[in-house]
Design an enzyme around this catalytic site. Sequence first.
Site, PDB file in Angstrom:
ATOM      1  N   CYS A   1      -5.522  -1.769   0.494  1.00 38.80           N
ATOM      2  CA  CYS A   1      -4.830  -3.030   0.771  1.00 38.80           C
ATOM      3  C   CYS A   1      -4.661  -3.103   2.288  1.00 38.80           C
ATOM      4  CB  CYS A   1      -3.520  -3.146  -0.001  1.00 38.80           C
ATOM      5  SG  CYS A   1      -2.286  -1.878   0.341  1.00 38.80           S
TER       6      CYS A   1
ATOM      7  N   HIS B   1      -0.844  25.899  -5.093  1.00 39.87           N
ATOM      8  CA  HIS B   1      -0.803  24.431  -5.110  1.00 39.87           C
ATOM      9  C   HIS B   1      -0.828  23.889  -6.546  1.00 39.87           C
ATOM     10  CE1 HIS B   1      -1.221  24.638  -0.840  1.00 39.87           C
ATOM     11  NE2 HIS B   1      -2.362  25.313  -0.952  1.00 39.87           N
TER      12      HIS B   1
ATOM     13  N   ASP C   1      -7.276  -5.381  -2.504  1.00 32.83           N
ATOM     14  CA  ASP C   1      -6.819  -6.771  -2.484  1.00 32.83           C
ATOM     15  C   ASP C   1      -7.589  -7.495  -1.368  1.00 32.83           C
ATOM     16  OD1 ASP C   1      -5.589  -6.038  -0.115  1.00 32.83           O
ATOM     17  OD2 ASP C   1      -3.555  -6.578  -0.726  1.00 32.83           O
ATOM     18  N   HIS C   2      -7.181  -8.723  -1.060  1.00 37.61           N
ATOM     19  CA  HIS C   2      -7.904  -9.502  -0.046  1.00 37.61           C
ATOM     20  C   HIS C   2      -7.905  -8.816   1.316  1.00 37.61           C
ATOM     21  CE1 HIS C   2      -3.681 -10.526  -0.115  1.00 37.61           C
ATOM     22  NE2 HIS C   2      -3.765 -10.955   1.136  1.00 37.61           N
TER      23      HIS C   2
ATOM     24  N   THR D   1      -2.104  -2.224   4.390  1.00 37.10           N
ATOM     25  CA  THR D   1      -1.575  -0.970   4.948  1.00 37.10           C
ATOM     26  C   THR D   1      -1.885   0.245   4.082  1.00 37.10           C
ATOM     27  OG1 THR D   1       0.455  -1.328   3.714  1.00 37.10           O
ATOM     28  CG2 THR D   1       0.393  -2.152   5.999  1.00 37.10           C
TER      29      THR D   1
ATOM     30  N   HIS E   1      -4.650  20.674  -1.000  1.00 35.60           N
ATOM     31  CA  HIS E   1      -3.277  21.032  -1.400  1.00 35.60           C
ATOM     32  C   HIS E   1      -2.745  20.175  -2.549  1.00 35.60           C
ATOM     33  CE1 HIS E   1      -1.945  23.211   2.552  1.00 35.60           C
ATOM     34  NE2 HIS E   1      -3.170  23.545   2.170  1.00 35.60           N
TER      35      HIS E   1
HETATM   36  C1  RB5 Z   1      -1.123  -8.447   1.921  1.00 41.31           C
HETATM   37  O1  RB5 Z   1      -0.754  -9.370   2.898  1.00 41.31           O
HETATM   38  C2  RB5 Z   1      -0.456  -7.103   2.192  1.00 41.31           C
HETATM   39  O2  RB5 Z   1       0.926  -7.201   2.000  1.00 41.31           O
HETATM   40  C3  RB5 Z   1      -1.037  -6.042   1.293  1.00 41.31           C
HETATM   41  O3  RB5 Z   1      -2.401  -5.970   1.500  1.00 41.31           O
HETATM   42  C4  RB5 Z   1      -0.540  -4.616   1.480  1.00 41.31           C
HETATM   43  O4  RB5 Z   1      -0.624  -4.237   2.825  1.00 41.31           O
HETATM   44  C5  RB5 Z   1       0.736  -4.274   0.863  1.00 41.31           C
HETATM   45  O5  RB5 Z   1       1.177  -3.120   0.888  1.00 41.31           O
END
Ligand code: RB5
Length: 158
Positions: free
Chosen positions: A77, A145, A20-21, A79, A110
Amino acid sequence: MKMDGEQDQKRGLEVAIAADHAGYPLKEDLKNFLKNKGYTPIDLGTHSADPVDYPDFADPLARGISNGDYERGILICGTGIGMSMTANRFPGVRAALVQDAETARLSREHNDANVLVLGGRVTPFESAREILEVWLATEFAGGRHERRIQKMERLNGN
Ligand code: RB5
């Protein structure tokens, strides 16, 4: 890291990648890294830092892993959490959110992870490159595994 014949064979392997961005800058960096290492990145977007919704980009990559179009994928993304939650809804997808080289290695050895998930806002680019290199180079260990993975897949009705 040791380079052997087995790893040489992996060069040329297509690796699907999507973000994503919030993951876009790291995606661009890792695409170059993959090319320099001899892999072929298949870029499924996003193609700018304009805000988008991560499920829209996890979906085509995870669907492609699930139906056998892609062998390995990378999702990014902010996180890594939203991408991993989305990807793991698809049968046969084993997406691992990884933050260091050791868990990258174990996710392959694993868990036979077929999707590597990274957090573009929480993992430094240099660490992400190291994680990716280890992840691509490590084979699934099989044995006990394998049985555990089969049990996991049965939860999807497989
Ligand atoms: C975008 O702001 C953020 O929420 C997304 O990239 C991600 O971290 C979601 O899990």
